[in-house]
Scaffold this motif. Structure first.
Motif, PDB file in Angstrom:
ATOM      1  N   GLY A  73     -39.899 -28.335  -8.257  1.00 43.31           N
ATOM      2  CA  GLY A  73     -40.295 -27.286  -8.917  1.00 43.31           C
ATOM      3  C   GLY A  73     -39.228 -26.757  -9.692  1.00 43.31           C
ATOM      4  O   GLY A  73     -39.086 -25.899 -11.246  1.00 43.31           O
ATOM      5  N   SER A  74     -37.833 -27.281  -9.423  1.00 46.61           N
ATOM      6  CA  SER A  74     -36.328 -26.170  -9.967  1.00 46.61           C
ATOM      7  C   SER A  74     -36.496 -27.166 -11.786  1.00 46.61           C
ATOM      8  O   SER A  74     -36.804 -27.959 -12.213  1.00 46.61           O
ATOM      9  CB  SER A  74     -35.125 -26.735  -9.301  1.00 46.61           C
ATOM     10  OG  SER A  74     -35.192 -28.167  -9.048  1.00 46.61           O
ATOM     11  N   GLU A  75     -35.631 -26.393 -12.327  1.00 49.24           N
ATOM     12  CA  GLU A  75     -35.160 -25.728 -13.733  1.00 49.24           C
ATOM     13  C   GLU A  75     -34.649 -27.661 -14.111  1.00 49.24           C
ATOM     14  O   GLU A  75     -35.014 -28.626 -14.980  1.00 49.24           O
ATOM     15  CB  GLU A  75     -35.077 -24.888 -14.443  1.00 49.24           C
ATOM     16  CG  GLU A  75     -34.824 -25.466 -16.488  1.00 49.24           C
ATOM     17  CD  GLU A  75     -35.896 -25.472 -16.740  1.00 49.24           C
ATOM     18  OE1 GLU A  75     -35.777 -26.579 -17.883  1.00 49.24           O
ATOM     19  OE2 GLU A  75     -37.320 -25.035 -16.300  1.00 49.24           O
ATOM     20  N   THR A  76     -33.517 -26.906 -13.163  1.00 47.13           N
ATOM     21  CA  THR A  76     -32.159 -27.918 -13.075  1.00 47.13           C
ATOM     22  C   THR A  76     -33.093 -29.809 -12.953  1.00 47.13           C
ATOM     23  O   THR A  76     -32.265 -30.440 -14.091  1.00 47.13           O
ATOM     24  CB  THR A  76     -31.568 -27.879 -11.573  1.00 47.13           C
ATOM     25  OG1 THR A  76     -30.879 -26.615 -12.446  1.00 47.13           O
ATOM     26  CG2 THR A  76     -30.508 -28.947 -11.479  1.00 47.13           C
ATOM     27  N   LEU A 414     -42.839 -40.379  -6.952  1.00 44.60           N
ATOM     28  CA  LEU A 414     -42.234 -38.217  -7.149  1.00 44.60           C
ATOM     29  C   LEU A 414     -43.818 -38.346  -6.299  1.00 44.60           C
ATOM     30  O   LEU A 414     -45.149 -38.242  -7.303  1.00 44.60           O
ATOM     31  CB  LEU A 414     -42.031 -38.859  -7.850  1.00 44.60           C
ATOM     32  CG  LEU A 414     -40.140 -39.448  -7.818  1.00 44.60           C
ATOM     33  CD1 LEU A 414     -39.908 -39.238  -9.223  1.00 44.60           C
ATOM     34  CD2 LEU A 414     -39.741 -39.451  -6.763  1.00 44.60           C
ATOM     35  N   THR A 415     -44.059 -36.506  -5.053  1.00 45.21           N
ATOM     36  CA  THR A 415     -44.725 -36.669  -5.013  1.00 45.21           C
ATOM     37  C   THR A 415     -44.380 -35.050  -5.322  1.00 45.21           C
ATOM     38  O   THR A 415     -43.769 -34.729  -4.390  1.00 45.21           O
ATOM     39  CB  THR A 415     -45.921 -37.115  -4.309  1.00 45.21           C
ATOM     40  OG1 THR A 415     -47.317 -36.045  -3.629  1.00 45.21           O
ATOM     41  CG2 THR A 415     -45.539 -36.974  -2.860  1.00 45.21           C
ATOM     42  N   SER A 416     -45.356 -33.996  -5.520  1.00 42.19           N
ATOM     43  CA  SER A 416     -45.271 -32.498  -5.165  1.00 42.19           C
ATOM     44  C   SER A 416     -45.971 -32.111  -3.693  1.00 42.19           C
ATOM     45  O   SER A 416     -44.850 -30.932  -3.194  1.00 42.19           O
ATOM     46  CB  SER A 416     -45.747 -31.748  -6.336  1.00 42.19           C
ATOM     47  OG  SER A 416     -47.195 -31.943  -5.758  1.00 42.19           O
ATOM     48  N   VAL A 417     -46.539 -33.314  -3.181  1.00 43.38           N
ATOM     49  CA  VAL A 417     -47.251 -32.879  -1.669  1.00 43.38           C
ATOM     50  C   VAL A 417     -45.679 -32.091  -0.735  1.00 43.38           C
ATOM     51  O   VAL A 417     -45.417 -33.474  -0.124  1.00 43.38           O
ATOM     52  CB  VAL A 417     -48.189 -33.405  -2.035  1.00 43.38           C
ATOM     53  CG1 VAL A 417     -49.592 -32.783  -0.139  1.00 43.38           C
ATOM     54  CG2 VAL A 417     -48.467 -33.759  -2.870  1.00 43.38           C
TER      55      VAL A 417
END
Length: 450
Positions: A73-76, A414-417
């Motif tokens: 979740g980072s801006e980078t 790619l997953t956020s889970v």
């Protein structure tokens, strides 16, 4: 170089050196003990076996970064993907006018930069409509494809790692458009939205549209009542009546294929009310209907296969040949788990819907609220607060166009889970645990739910 696709459409093209630069920046910001190990440099030219090995290592690295709530979740990380998208599509930063559709067909024109991210564009649309800041989080921008009958086929919810203008214009197909819709599932939250004139108008327009397209089922008497309320311009009462109708608040998907109750069945899937609703056409032409509750899904996964294209680069960009499947393991009865598979180009969108339902359930379980508060960034744009993470789409890393050689294949998501250790079931379809979306809402299920 490696092609990163989102829903089968090229998002960006990146080289090993760029990914290494991203890795070093993440290590600098978050520390070596947080960032996963990166595939090492090689002095000599890679053999085909080593190329494949690096592809697998990079795939695991990108998955690990995306799955970490801090790194993913980072801006980078997200700005890296946005910059790569803009560079790949070769669209310079300049001021443009972007049209965003509303459910009633109205087009909202906003002046933005081509480099503006999803939340910047959402904020610009909200500002143009005079939607208050504390209601912006109830809505999202979706990439849709307009069908011949004027309805919309949902491709995906636009994510924080992409630039909406670049995403829609790079498709080179006027059928693809961006639409503003509500992005929550529990109709109890309608009350928050209806507190404000603009929120009420947006919700009313969406409800009318869903009824007109047959997404919400209405009998003759209900239709007469709705028509009467429409003539009186009683928007709140219209919505209140619509809330009692079947499939209110559901997202309807294009006809596809499922293996339940048997292989090759044609099905229309709708997502809403914390479930996936199936209207299945059996081989004997009989129509049967049933629902799968998200709380009884132990886990799910999205898989894809991308055939190599023989056409020129960029040919038929809107016609993806990607075969996508969503499979979920469902608690059919107290001691019986069964896999159910849906084969659909909208599998990723289905996965996003499931995850957002789970997120909403978990927020409610913890006593929280989905009223997403925004805070102003220094440059005046809106930024989602850290406490409310947006649901992330799993972009697919897969095979490049045949004319781009040498390119390595990255055939995963790619997953956020956050993944949990999930024991193997006896299913022949079972694969490694790192392919799963673990469902935390499933853990709270009790015998009374069965």
């Amino acid at each position: 170089a490696y092609n990163i696709h989102v829903n089968g459409v090229l998002h960006c093209r990146v080289r090993y050196s760029q990914l290494l630069g991203l890795h070093e920046q993440l290590r600098k910001e978050y520390g070596a003990n947080v960032v996963p190990a990166f595939p090492p440099k090689k002095i000599f030219t890679l053999t085909p076996a080593e190329v494949e090995q690096r592809r697998e290592q990079l795939e695991k690295y990108m998955q690990a970064v995306r799955q970490d709530p801090t790194l993913g979740g980072s801006e980078t990380f997200n700005s890296f993907l946005r910059k790569a998208q803009q560079e790949t599509q070769q669209i310079p930063t300049e001021e443009v006018v972007l049209e965003v559709l509303l459910s009633n067909g109205q087009r909202v024109k906003v002046t933005i930069l081509t480099s503006d991210q999803t939340e910047d564009v959402l904020e610009a649309v909200a500002s143009k409509l005079d939607l208050p800041d504390d209601l912006v989080g109830y809505f999202s921008l979706f990439l849709v494809r307009q069908t011949k009958d004027g309805a919309f086929s949902f491709v995906r919810k636009l994510q924080e790692f992409e630039l909406p203008y670049v995403s829609v214009t790079s498709l080179h197909n006027p059928e693809f458009q961006i639409i503003l819709r509500k992005s929550y599932w529990d109709s109890a939250y309608d009350d928050d939205v209806m507190e404000h004139r603009v929120g009420l108008n947006l919700l009313y327009a969406q409800t009318v549209s869903d009824i007109e397209h047959g997404w919400i089922l209405v009998n003759k008497e209900q239709h007469r009542q709705l028509k009467s309320l429409q003539e009186k311009v009683s928007k709140k009462e219209f919505i209140r009546l619509a809330q009692t109708l079947k499939y209110y608040g559901y997202l309807k998907f294009d006809p596809c294929v499922t293996d339940f109750p048997e292989k090759g069945c044609h099905v229309v899937v709708s997502a809403g009310n914390n479930e996936l609703n199936f209207q299945v056409r059996l081989p004997n032409e009989q129509i049967k209907e049933g629902s799968f509750k998200v709380t009884r899904m132990r886990c799910w996964r999205v898989t894809s296969s991308v055939p190599m294209s023989n056409g020129p680069l960029g040919s038929s960009p809107g016609k993806s040949e990607v075969k996508l499947e969503l499979a979920f393991e469902y608690l059919m009865s107290k001691d019986r788990l069964q896999w159910v598979t849906i084969t659909s180009p909208q599998a990723i969108m289905l996965s996003i819907c499931l995850q957002s339902m789970v997120d909403e359930l978990m927020v409610k379980k913890s006593g929280g609220s989905i009223r997403k508060m925004f805070r102003r960034r220094a440059n005046g744009a809106l930024r989602r607060s850290d406490s409310q993470q947006a649901v992330k789409s799993p972009p697919l890393l897969d095979s490049p166009d045949a004319s781009w050689e040498p390119m390595a294949k990255l055939s995963s998501k790619l997953t956020s889970v956050s993944l949990r250790g999930i024991s193997h079931s006896s299913s022949v379809n079972d694969v490694g645990a790192n392919d799963f979306h673990g469902n935390y809402a499933f853990e709270g299920i009790g015998d009374e739910d069965l």
